[in-house]
Scaffold this motif. Structure first.
Motif, short mmCIF file in Angstrom:
data_model
loop_
_atom_site.label_atom_id
_atom_site.label_comp_id
_atom_site.label_asym_id
_atom_site.label_seq_id
_atom_site.Cartn_x
_atom_site.Cartn_y
_atom_site.Cartn_z
N PHE A 1 0.86 -1.19 0.00
CA PHE A 1 0.00 0.00 0.00
C PHE A 1 0.90 1.23 0.00
N SER A 2 0.82 2.02 -1.07
CA SER A 2 1.61 3.25 -1.18
C SER A 2 0.69 4.44 -1.30
N GLU B 1 2.78 -3.98 3.46
CA GLU B 1 3.92 -3.06 3.40
C GLU B 1 3.37 -1.68 3.06
N TRP B 2 3.48 -0.77 4.02
CA TRP B 2 2.99 0.60 3.83
C TRP B 2 4.15 1.51 3.45
N ALA B 3 3.94 2.38 2.47
CA ALA B 3 4.90 3.43 2.13
C ALA B 3 4.10 4.71 1.92
N LYS C 1 6.46 2.49 6.53
CA LYS C 1 7.47 3.50 6.24
C LYS C 1 6.76 4.81 5.92
N VAL C 2 7.15 5.87 6.63
CA VAL C 2 6.50 7.18 6.48
C VAL C 2 7.56 8.25 6.31
N VAL C 3 7.36 9.15 5.33
CA VAL C 3 8.17 10.35 5.24
C VAL C 3 7.24 11.56 5.27
N ALA C 4 7.70 12.63 5.90
CA ALA C 4 6.88 13.83 5.99
C ALA C 4 7.77 15.06 5.92
N ILE C 5 7.23 16.13 5.34
CA ILE C 5 7.90 17.42 5.33
C ILE C 5 6.91 18.47 5.83
N ALA D 1 10.31 2.77 -2.01
CA ALA D 1 9.27 1.76 -1.82
C ALA D 1 8.01 2.05 -2.64
N ILE D 2 7.91 3.23 -3.27
CA ILE D 2 6.76 3.55 -4.12
C ILE D 2 6.90 2.76 -5.42
N PRO D 3 5.94 1.91 -5.78
CA PRO D 3 6.13 1.00 -6.91
C PRO D 3 5.97 1.64 -8.29
N LEU D 4 5.12 2.66 -8.41
CA LEU D 4 4.91 3.28 -9.71
C LEU D 4 5.98 4.33 -9.96
#
Length: 428
Positions: free
Chosen positions: A223-224, A250-252, A279-283, A408-411
């Motif tokens: 899941f992205s 699997e979360w991204a 897995k999380v990124v934030a700005i 981890a983003i598939p597209l």
């Protein structure tokens, strides 16, 4: 938050349900939730005060007809891959290859799913993962949900190509954006789902978004998500997995919104051997406030829950990561690990990485790491000593810092767009 008597919306909720041909059980779920909103408390987000945020604005159900948008305006790529594009409450594009339809895959808007597959929705919609009566925001969501999608993948079906959803909040009109995503993965199914949120228009609105992922034994879901809602949008995200034996999610997630955000990203590891990687990124930038609770609860024996959160803060913004690992009594052999790290690029920024471990069982593995700090001067020195300008060196360090989720983003098209968004945020 403004004081509101939500029961004043009773007729509007009934009419909305009737217009959309919802089954009786759905109407009753809405009405029960509507009655509970006032008596329930807001969810607790550690170290963040958000009680005055405008998150409980009932949608204007009379705004039924969004302007007609061409789906092509929001396409990342023009392939024939499985895809849904929704603008406001309208579905602008829905495509699913015939071979997947013949295998029993369902990928459609949530109201069509209620009409054509009511038994699947009744079994899973706010019954297993997120419950309507958990708190004020989940009850509000259950009462006022006004759009969404349903993805169902039958037993043993493996889908090679990612399924994509694009959700466009229409802030050219004044109405709350209350979206529900329900993903139901039957036993031993396997697939990748990618979603993106964005905003058009400048009207101030609220967003209340819930995504439920139900994985039956042996199912594997990637899941992205890339969240890019606008500056005038105050948002609540709740994404939760309900994992049975030996299933995996699997979360991204890229949290790139411009407005204030509270988010809850959770995995309930119900079955033995279930496994979640988040897995999380934030700005955060400007005066933005973002607070992210990421939780893994180990119920099943030998279940595995790992959390990785990396964030960057600029200007006077605030970013809070609460990482919560909870091993329930009876979950012998469980593993709960978490890492939360924040880079601050300004003296006026505020960052908080708050690790929480709750261990109610022996014979388990658990650990955490957390840090809030500046860009590593040794990394900067290494790059600058090789002729790279300071600003470019800093961007390279930050991209490396955020790279675990980006990769981890598939597209590829979505991944490239996320990189472009990050670059834009870092160079403004």
């Amino acid at each position: 938050m403004n004081e509101t008597n939500f029961m004043d919306q009773l007729d509007a909720v009934r009419d909305f349900s009737l217009i959309h041909g919802e089954p009786e059980w759905m109407l009753q779920l809405r009405l029960a939730a509507l009655e509970k909103i006032d008596e329930l408390a807001l969810p607790v987000i550690e170290r963040v005060r958000y009680h005055r945020w405008p998150l409980l604005e009932a949608p204007n159900f009379s705004v039924m007809e969004d302007p007609v948008f061409l789906a092509e305006d929001f396409l990342i790529d023009a392939s024939d891959a499985p895809k849904i594009i929704q603008v406001g409450s309208q579905t602008a594009l829905e495509q699913l290859p015939m071979d997947l339809i013949e295998q029993g895959v369902i990928f459609t808007d949530i109201f069509t799913a209620m009409e054509e597959h009511p038994e699947l929705l009744e079994e899973a919609y706010m019954q297993l993962a997120v419950k309507p009566d958990e708190d004020k925001l989940t009850a509000f969501h259950a009462a006022f949900m006004n759009s969404g999608v349903f993805l169902y993948v039958p037993k043993n079906v493996v889908i090679e190509e990612p399924l994509e959803a694009v959700f466009v909040q229409n802030s050219q009109a004044s109405t709350s954006f209350i979206k529900h995503v329900l993903i139901y993965a039957e036993a031993n199914s396997e697939f990748t789902y990618v979603e993106k949120y964005q905003t058009i228009g400048e009207t101030s609105n609220a967003a209340n978004i819930v995504a439920e992922v139900i994985t039956k034994p042996g199912a594997k879901v990637k899941f992205s998500a890339v969240d890019e809602l606008g500056e005038q949008t105050t948002s609540y995200f709740n994404r939760r997995g309900h994992l049975l034996g030996d299933s995996q999610i699997e979360w991204a997630i890229g949290v790139m919104n411009q407005g204030d955000v509270i988010a809850d990203f959770d995995s309930d590891l119900i079955g033995e051997g279930s496994h979640s990687e988040i897995k999380v990124v934030a700005i955060s930038m400007g005066k933005q406030i973002q607070a992210i609770d990421t939780r893994v609860t180990n119920y099943g024996r030998h279940s595995i829950g790992h959390i990785l959160q990396h964030g960057v803060i600029r200007e006077k913004a605030t970013l809070t990561f609460n990482g919560i690992g909870h091993i329930i009594k009876g979950a012998k052999g469980a593993d709960a690990q978490q890492e939360s790290r924040i880079l601050m690029l300004s003296d006026k920024a505020r960052g908080d990485a708050n690790p929480i471990l709750l261990i109610d069982e022996n014979d388990v593995t658990a650990g955490h790491a957390a840090s809030v700090g500046r860009v590593d001067p040794e990394e900067m020195y290494y790059l600058m000593s090789r002729g790279i300008p300071k600003e470019e060196a800093e961007r390279l360090v930050i991209r490396g810092f955020l790279g675990s989720v980006i990769s981890a983003i598939p597209l590829k098209a979505t991944r490239d767009e996320l990189v472009e968004t990050i670059e834009g945020k870092l160079t403004k």
